[in-house]
Enzyme design. Structure first.
Site, PDB file in Angstrom:
ATOM      1  N   LEU A  75      77.423  13.383  15.117  1.00 10.62           N
ATOM      2  CA  LEU A  75      78.635  12.587  15.033  1.00 10.62           C
ATOM      3  C   LEU A  75      79.643  13.224  15.975  1.00 10.62           C
ATOM      4  CD1 LEU A  75      79.074  11.967  11.174  1.00 10.62           C
ATOM      5  CD2 LEU A  75      78.255  10.338  12.889  1.00 10.62           C
ATOM      6  N   ASP A  76      80.422  12.410  16.673  1.00  8.79           N
ATOM      7  CA  ASP A  76      81.465  12.956  17.545  1.00  8.79           C
ATOM      8  C   ASP A  76      82.417  13.825  16.740  1.00  8.79           C
ATOM      9  OD1 ASP A  76      80.354  11.518  19.606  1.00  8.79           O
ATOM     10  OD2 ASP A  76      81.828   9.903  19.534  1.00  8.79           O
ATOM     11  N   ALA A  77      83.098  14.719  17.422  1.00  8.50           N
ATOM     12  CA  ALA A  77      84.018  15.630  16.735  1.00  8.50           C
ATOM     13  C   ALA A  77      85.074  14.875  15.944  1.00  8.50           C
ATOM     14  CB  ALA A  77      84.677  16.568  17.751  1.00  8.50           C
TER      15      ALA A  77
ATOM     16  N   HIS B  55      78.355   7.869  21.898  1.00  8.49           N
ATOM     17  CA  HIS B  55      79.575   7.055  21.759  1.00  8.49           C
ATOM     18  C   HIS B  55      79.266   5.554  21.650  1.00  8.49           C
ATOM     19  CE1 HIS B  55      81.448  10.772  22.817  1.00  8.49           C
ATOM     20  NE2 HIS B  55      81.220  10.685  24.104  1.00  8.49           N
TER      21      HIS B  55
ATOM     22  N   THR C 178      84.717  11.842  14.693  1.00  8.53           N
ATOM     23  CA  THR C 178      84.101  10.887  13.772  1.00  8.53           C
ATOM     24  C   THR C 178      83.823  11.573  12.437  1.00  8.53           C
ATOM     25  OG1 THR C 178      83.081   9.655  15.587  1.00  8.53           O
ATOM     26  CG2 THR C 178      82.132   9.361  13.393  1.00  8.53           C
TER      27      THR C 178
END
Length: 270
Positions: A115-117, A213, A119
Site C-alpha cells: 500500500l502506498d505510504a 498507484h 494509503t
C-alpha cells in the site's frame, strides 16, 4: 552442500523454494537474495539458483539469521495507518509497517503486496511464501476493494468508463466495479471521519489488479483526483474490528479461504 543437485540424503528442495516456505520472501524475492550473495547454507554463500537443500539437515541463513520451515504459518491483517512505507526496513529511516506487527513472535513475517505510504487499510502479512507468491502472481487476479475520497462527484458516464476498463499509460486496466457511496454509508468514515467534504465524493472501487498507484491513476483518468485512499477488502478478507495501527491474527476459516484462493489462482494460471 552440493550446489549442482540434491544433497544425496533426505528430502531436498530448491533453495529459493525453501526460503519462500520459511517466510523469508516470495520465490522471486528469494532468488534476488541469493544472487545478491545474502544467503548462506552451512556457512557458505550460495548464489546458484539451481541449488538444493535438505530442510532437516542443512542450516540456511539470510544476512546471518537462521531460518527453518514452519509447522504452522502465521497470518495476520494490519489496519495500516498513513505515513508508513510497506517494507520491513528502510535505508532512508522512514517509518515501516514492520514496527506495527509482531515480527519477534512470527520470524519471517512479511507483507503480501503493498500500500502506498499515504494509503490506509487492510495489509495482509504471512510467513507463508508459497501462498503469498501465488496471490501476487501477475496472472492471478485477486479482488481488492478500495474507498477513495475524490475531488468532484463522478457521474454515470465516468463510472461506466471505470466499469468497462480505462486505458492507462502502462496498458488497459481490467474492468472494475465502481459506485459512489452515500453520505450515510458507514464505510464513508474510513476515509472521511467527519463526513464527505463539499464538492467531493467517496468512490468504492473493486479491482483485480495491483499495479503501482492503480486506483489513483484510474480515477484521475476519468477526471477525479484522489485525496485519500483506504483498502477495506483483500480477496475474502474484510477489515473489521481492527483499529488503525492495530493488527489481529486471521481466524482459521479465513486462513483456509486464503490458502484455497491461492490454490485456485495457481491452477487458473496454469
Amino acid at each position: 552442500m552440493e550446489t549442482s543437485g540434491s544433497l544425496g540424503h533426505g528430502c531436498t528442495m530448491r533453495l529459493q523454494r525453501f526460503l519462500a516456505r520459511a517466510g523469508v520472501a516470495s520465490r522471486r524475492g528469494s532468488e534476488n537474495l541469493m544472487t545478491a550473495g545474502r544467503v548462506r547454507v552451512n556457512g557458505r554463500v550460495v548464489t546458484e539458483l539451481g541449488s538444493k537443500v535438505d530442510p532437516e539437515r542443512d542450516v540456511v541463513s539470510v544476512d546471518g539469521r537462521v531460518y527453518a520451515l514452519f509447522d504452522a504459518h502465521g497470518y495476520l491483517m494490519l489496519n495500516k495507518p498513513s505515513g508508513y512505507v510497506t517494507t520491513m526496513s528502510d535505508p532512508q529511516g522512514r517509518p515501516c509497517v514492520a514496527s506495527l506487527v509482531p515480527v519477534d513472535r512470527f520470524p519471517g513475517l512479511f507483507p503480501v503486496g503493498r500500500l502506498d505510504a499515504d494509503t490506509t487499510g487492510l495489509l495482509l502479512f504471512t510467513t507463508n511464501g508459497d501462498v503469498a507468491n501465488r496471490l501476487l502472481h501477475p496472472s492471478c487476479h485477486v479482488w481488492k476493494h478500495y474507498l477513495a475520497l475524490v475531488r468532484g462527484v463522478p457521474g454515470p458516464l465516468e463510472l461506466e468508463r471505470l466499469r468497462r476498463g480505462v486505458v492507462l499509460d502502462d496498458g488497459a486496466a481490467l474492468p472494475a466495479e465502481a459506485s459512489v457511496l452515500s453520505q450515510g454509508d458507514p464505510r464513508v468514515s474510513s476515509v472521511c471521519p467527519g463526513g464527505i467534504p463539499r464538492s467531493c465524493a467517496v468512490v468504492g472501487l473493486r479491482i483485480r489488479e495491483g499495479r503501482k498507484h492503480q486506483v489513483k491513476r484510474m480515477l484521475k483518468h476519468v477526471g477525479h483526483e484522489v485525496l485519500r485512499l483506504h483498502r477495506d477488502q483483500f480477496g475474502p478478507l474484510r477489515l473489521e474490528g481492527v483499529d488503525e495501527g492495530a493488527w489481529r491474527l486471521l481466524e482459521p476459516g479465513e486462513v483456509g479461504m486464503l490458502e484455497e484462493l491461492g490454490q485456485k489462482e495457481a491452477a487458473h494460471a496454469r
